[in-house]
Motif scaffolding. Structure first.
Motif, PDB file in Angstrom:
ATOM      1  N   ASP A  63     -35.327 -23.425 -33.689  1.00 13.09           N
ATOM      2  CA  ASP A  63     -35.100 -22.288 -34.110  1.00 13.09           C
ATOM      3  C   ASP A  63     -36.390 -21.055 -33.895  1.00 13.09           C
ATOM      4  O   ASP A  63     -36.295 -20.213 -33.411  1.00 13.09           O
ATOM      5  CB  ASP A  63     -34.820 -22.313 -35.609  1.00 13.09           C
ATOM      6  N   TYR A  64     -37.644 -21.698 -33.992  1.00 13.97           N
ATOM      7  CA  TYR A  64     -38.756 -21.119 -33.623  1.00 13.97           C
ATOM      8  C   TYR A  64     -38.893 -20.551 -32.311  1.00 13.97           C
ATOM      9  O   TYR A  64     -38.982 -19.534 -31.945  1.00 13.97           O
ATOM     10  CB  TYR A  64     -40.095 -21.755 -34.006  1.00 13.97           C
ATOM     11  N   ASN A  67     -36.058 -17.914 -31.604  1.00 19.93           N
ATOM     12  CA  ASN A  67     -36.728 -16.571 -32.075  1.00 19.93           C
ATOM     13  C   ASN A  67     -37.684 -15.925 -31.247  1.00 19.93           C
ATOM     14  O   ASN A  67     -37.630 -14.967 -30.934  1.00 19.93           O
ATOM     15  CB  ASN A  67     -36.936 -16.793 -33.516  1.00 19.93           C
ATOM     16  N   ASN A  70     -35.835 -14.797 -27.803  1.00 19.95           N
ATOM     17  CA  ASN A  70     -35.034 -13.571 -28.189  1.00 19.95           C
ATOM     18  C   ASN A  70     -36.284 -12.554 -28.319  1.00 19.95           C
ATOM     19  O   ASN A  70     -35.700 -11.411 -27.730  1.00 19.95           O
ATOM     20  CB  ASN A  70     -34.113 -13.696 -29.617  1.00 19.95           C
ATOM     21  N   ASN A  71     -37.152 -12.616 -29.023  1.00 24.50           N
ATOM     22  CA  ASN A  71     -37.950 -11.458 -29.407  1.00 24.50           C
ATOM     23  C   ASN A  71     -38.701 -11.090 -28.206  1.00 24.50           C
ATOM     24  O   ASN A  71     -39.083  -9.937 -27.660  1.00 24.50           O
ATOM     25  CB  ASN A  71     -38.942 -11.757 -30.432  1.00 24.50           C
ATOM     26  N   GLN A  86     -38.097  -6.978 -37.123  1.00 25.69           N
ATOM     27  CA  GLN A  86     -37.877  -7.904 -36.029  1.00 25.69           C
ATOM     28  C   GLN A  86     -39.145  -8.834 -35.817  1.00 25.69           C
ATOM     29  O   GLN A  86     -38.950 -10.059 -35.640  1.00 25.69           O
ATOM     30  CB  GLN A  86     -37.681  -7.378 -34.874  1.00 25.69           C
ATOM     31  N   LYS A  89     -39.120 -11.407 -38.626  1.00 25.57           N
ATOM     32  CA  LYS A  89     -38.145 -12.389 -38.571  1.00 25.57           C
ATOM     33  C   LYS A  89     -38.688 -13.442 -37.686  1.00 25.57           C
ATOM     34  O   LYS A  89     -38.305 -14.566 -37.759  1.00 25.57           O
ATOM     35  CB  LYS A  89     -36.830 -11.688 -38.204  1.00 25.57           C
ATOM     36  N   SER A  90     -39.432 -13.174 -36.569  1.00 23.60           N
ATOM     37  CA  SER A  90     -40.000 -14.067 -35.480  1.00 23.60           C
ATOM     38  C   SER A  90     -40.810 -15.180 -35.938  1.00 23.60           C
ATOM     39  O   SER A  90     -40.887 -16.117 -35.339  1.00 23.60           O
ATOM     40  CB  SER A  90     -40.435 -13.298 -34.290  1.00 23.60           C
TER      41      SER A  90
END
Length: 102
Positions: A63-64, A67, A70-71, A86, A89-90
């Motif tokens: 998940d890390y 994320n 995506n960032n 954002q 959230k990362s």
């Protein structure tokens, strides 16, 4: 001569190093020996509790990484105009006072 030069322009942690110490983190959380966790991971021993904890740790890392990826794309697509929400959230949130070792 040195083919293993590190790219100094990258600031991210290599994904492999996020897995370093996974057996120790799981063992510490469960109060067992890291070698036992390793044996369960290799299939030499059976323990549903250890398998579940390993799966949870791998999921946390995955998940890390998702994320982060995506960032990374969002930062380049939006010309580095990522909102503060954002960025928050990362960040990975360690559970029960333990940090994700890198």
């Amino acid at each position: 001569m040195n083919d293993d030069k590190v790219d100094s322009t990258t600031n991210s942690t290599p994904s492999v190093s996020l897995f370093r110490g996974i057996y120790n983190r799981v063992a510490k959380r469960l109060g067992v020996d890291p070698s036992y966790v390793s044996r369960v991971a290799r299939g030499e021993r059976k323990s549903a509790v250890v398998e579940k904890a390993l799966a949870a740790e791998v999921r946390l890392i995955r998940d890390y990484l998702n994320n982060h990826e995506n960032n990374h794309h969002n930062n380049h697509d939006d010309n580095n105009h990522t909102s503060v929400d954002q960025k928050k959230k990362s960040k990975i949130k360690p559970r029960s006072g333990e940090a994700l070792e890198a």
